[in-house]
Motif scaffolding. Structure first.
Motif, PDB file in Angstrom:
ATOM      1  N   PRO A 163       0.821  -1.209   0.000  1.00  0.00           N
ATOM      2  CA  PRO A 163       0.000   0.000   0.000  1.00  0.00           C
ATOM      3  C   PRO A 163       0.855   1.260   0.000  1.00  0.00           C
ATOM      4  N   PRO A 164       0.300   2.374  -0.444  1.00  0.00           N
ATOM      5  CA  PRO A 164       1.032   3.640  -0.428  1.00  0.00           C
ATOM      6  C   PRO A 164       1.136   4.197   0.984  1.00  0.00           C
ATOM      7  N   CYS A 191      -2.852  12.385  -6.123  1.00  0.00           N
ATOM      8  CA  CYS A 191      -2.819  10.936  -6.339  1.00  0.00           C
ATOM      9  C   CYS A 191      -1.693  10.277  -5.556  1.00  0.00           C
ATOM     10  N   THR A 192      -1.853   8.972  -5.378  1.00  0.00           N
ATOM     11  CA  THR A 192      -0.834   8.123  -4.785  1.00  0.00           C
ATOM     12  C   THR A 192      -0.847   6.795  -5.534  1.00  0.00           C
ATOM     13  N   ARG A 193      -0.046   5.823  -5.110  1.00  0.00           N
ATOM     14  CA  ARG A 193      -0.034   4.582  -5.872  1.00  0.00           C
ATOM     15  C   ARG A 193       0.354   3.384  -5.012  1.00  0.00           C
ATOM     16  N   SER A 354       5.441  10.236  -6.326  1.00  0.00           N
ATOM     17  CA  SER A 354       6.046   9.520  -7.449  1.00  0.00           C
ATOM     18  C   SER A 354       5.396   9.963  -8.747  1.00  0.00           C
ATOM     19  N   ALA A 355       6.073   9.644  -9.856  1.00  0.00           N
ATOM     20  CA  ALA A 355       5.502   9.922 -11.173  1.00  0.00           C
ATOM     21  C   ALA A 355       4.269   9.047 -11.391  1.00  0.00           C
ATOM     22  N   ALA A 394       2.159  -1.385 -10.769  1.00  0.00           N
ATOM     23  CA  ALA A 394       1.695  -0.210 -10.031  1.00  0.00           C
ATOM     24  C   ALA A 394       0.230   0.030 -10.324  1.00  0.00           C
ATOM     25  N   LEU A 395      -0.477   0.546  -9.319  1.00  0.00           N
ATOM     26  CA  LEU A 395      -1.880   0.919  -9.414  1.00  0.00           C
ATOM     27  C   LEU A 395      -2.050   2.292  -8.790  1.00  0.00           C
ATOM     28  N   GLY A 396      -2.295   3.298  -9.607  1.00  0.00           N
ATOM     29  CA  GLY A 396      -2.493   4.648  -9.098  1.00  0.00           C
ATOM     30  C   GLY A 396      -3.931   4.872  -8.664  1.00  0.00           C
TER      31      GLY A 396
END
Length: 442
Positions: A163-164, A191-193, A354-355, A394-396
């Protein structure tokens, strides 16, 4: 152009799996897929397509001699260019996946709204015999699976998710609220990821995803670079004839909540209306003067795991405007940036940890027959490899921040949006346990 009616065959996930097996046997590129609500169809599958890295400006380009796209009343697709375009800001020196990738296909399999499969090609070749088994002999189910034991895909996959950082996301939301109070922005999508390690077959993950959650704008692409499995509910932009449409999503509640709460929420309504105004501005840059209109405002619609507020903006494009011009005017999508757009994009690169990668970009298809439809690449998993060859993904997730936002509620919204995708792993594990002889009660 040639079209043949094939009749009723397998469900989308099963046909896609059969196409993947056919591609492995023949040693040809993997299939690609659009599933949900694309071009007036329930699914558009590409039996095999080489999807390679391309310059971002060329990702949805059509040949110079391509015929003019048809209007909304033309169900034919035939073929075209299918691909994705990553979110353009804060690009790392070595992005996990290419910034843009696409491939050209002369052939598609279309599933119409009545459950009938069609073979379509921009050429004149008849339906190949070796595709018949994939489409017509794939087992069919009357409805998507309703519990974890009803797995529809034999190919295995597994993801271990990390998790982020909740604290990092909270800092981003609080900095956004500070910027709103200072008058720098009115709204921004922070956003986060989730990150993960995967093994198995990303296409099987996508097939499970569409079978169990039925997203409206799902899309799958695969190449030597990795794979993109988008379980998106959102339309970024469509172009049919001269008509442009965009259906931004802003406002979210879990499916367990009363959906009437969305229309009653000052925060969610304000969030949606501000983005509608931004979409009107974006489309207005390439539209005939006076043609921009809001066709639908603040409609509550279900999506995997959540309720959303959805609006639709339409416009008539000016003569000579191309898909590339539309992307120049409107990309990245309004609903994942903020107001004012350029300032929000600049600040978001400072607030996020993060990008974004492919997340918040777009996946879709341009057809010389049917036009162009592109999703917003949310609820999207990117599959790649690290330097050691291990599978990484990755899952944003994110949400729009307004002056009324609560950081704890914004974090919960991120979890709600990710929940239906994270749950796929639990369903897969339960199905494997049952198939191996477990009683399902442990």
């Amino acid at each position: 152009m040639r079209m043949e009616r094939l009749g009723r065959g397998g469900t989308v996930d099963r046909v896609l799996g059969a196409l993947a097996e056919r591609a492995r046997i023949l040693a040809i590129p993997a299939p690609a897929a659009l599933s949900g609500e694309w071009f007036g169809a329930a699914a558009v599958l590409v039996p095999s397509v080489s999807v390679e890295s391309v310059p971002p400006a060329e990702v949805f380009s059509l040949p110079a001699d391509a015929p003019e796209p048809g209007g909304d009343d033309r169900p034919l697709i035939g073929g075209g260019r299918i691909g994705y375009l990553a979110y353009p800001d804060r690009i790392p020196d070595r992005p996990a996946l290419p910034l843009a990738a696409s491939g050209w296909t002369d052939t598609v399999l279309r599933l119409d709204a009545d459950g009938c499969w069609w073979y379509e090609t921009l050429g004149t070749a008849p339906f190949p015999d070796d595709l018949a088994a994939a489409v017509l002999d794939s087992p069919s189910t009357a409805a998507p699976p309703t519990n974890a034991t009803e797995s529809t895909n034999a190919t295995d996959w597994h993801i271990d998710w990390t998790p982020p950082s909740r604290d990092e996301h909270r800092r981003g939301v609080e900095r956004c609220l500070d910027a709103i109070r200072a008058g720098e922005v009115y709204q921004a999508c922070v956003c986060t990821r989730f990150t993960g390690r995967w093994d198995g077959d990303p296409l099987a993950f996508f097939a499970d995803g569409i079978s169990r959650t039925a997203p409206a704008r799902a899309a799958y692409l695969q190449g030597s670079w990795g794979a993109v499995a988008s379980l998106s509910p959102e339309l970024f932009v469509s172009l049919h004839g001269d008509t442009l449409r965009s259906s931004p999503i802003k406002g979210t509640l879990p499916l367990s909540a009363d959906p009437a709460g969305l229309r009653a929420s000052v925060k969610d309504v304000a969030e949606n209306v501000m983005i509608v105004d931004l979409v009107r501005n974006d489309l207005g840059r390439v539209a005939e003067t006076g043609s921009v209109r809001v066709e639908d405002l603040l409609t509550v619609r279900p999506a995997p795991g959540v309720w959303h507020l959805v609006s639709t903006v339409a416009a008539e494009r000016r003569p000579g405007v191309t898909v590339a011009d539309v992307l120049d005017a409107a990309f990245p999508p309004a609903s994942v940036t903020g107001c004012p757009k350029l300032r929000a994009r600049t600040l978001l690169t400072r607030w996020e940890g993060s990008a974004r990668g492919v997340y918040c970009g777009t996946v879709g298809m341009s057809s010389p027959i049917a036009g162009t439809e592109l999703n917003v690449a949310i609820r999207t998993v990117e599959f790649g490899h690290d330097d050691s060859g291990n599978g990484v993904c990755a899952l944003g997730v994110g949400g729009g921040i307004t002056i009324d936002s609560d950081p704890d509620a914004e974090w919960q919204e991120c979890l709600d949006k990710a929940a239906s995708i994270l749950a796929l792993g639990d369903a897969r594990a339960a199905a494997q346990h049952t198939s191996s002889g477990g009683d399902g009660n442990s």
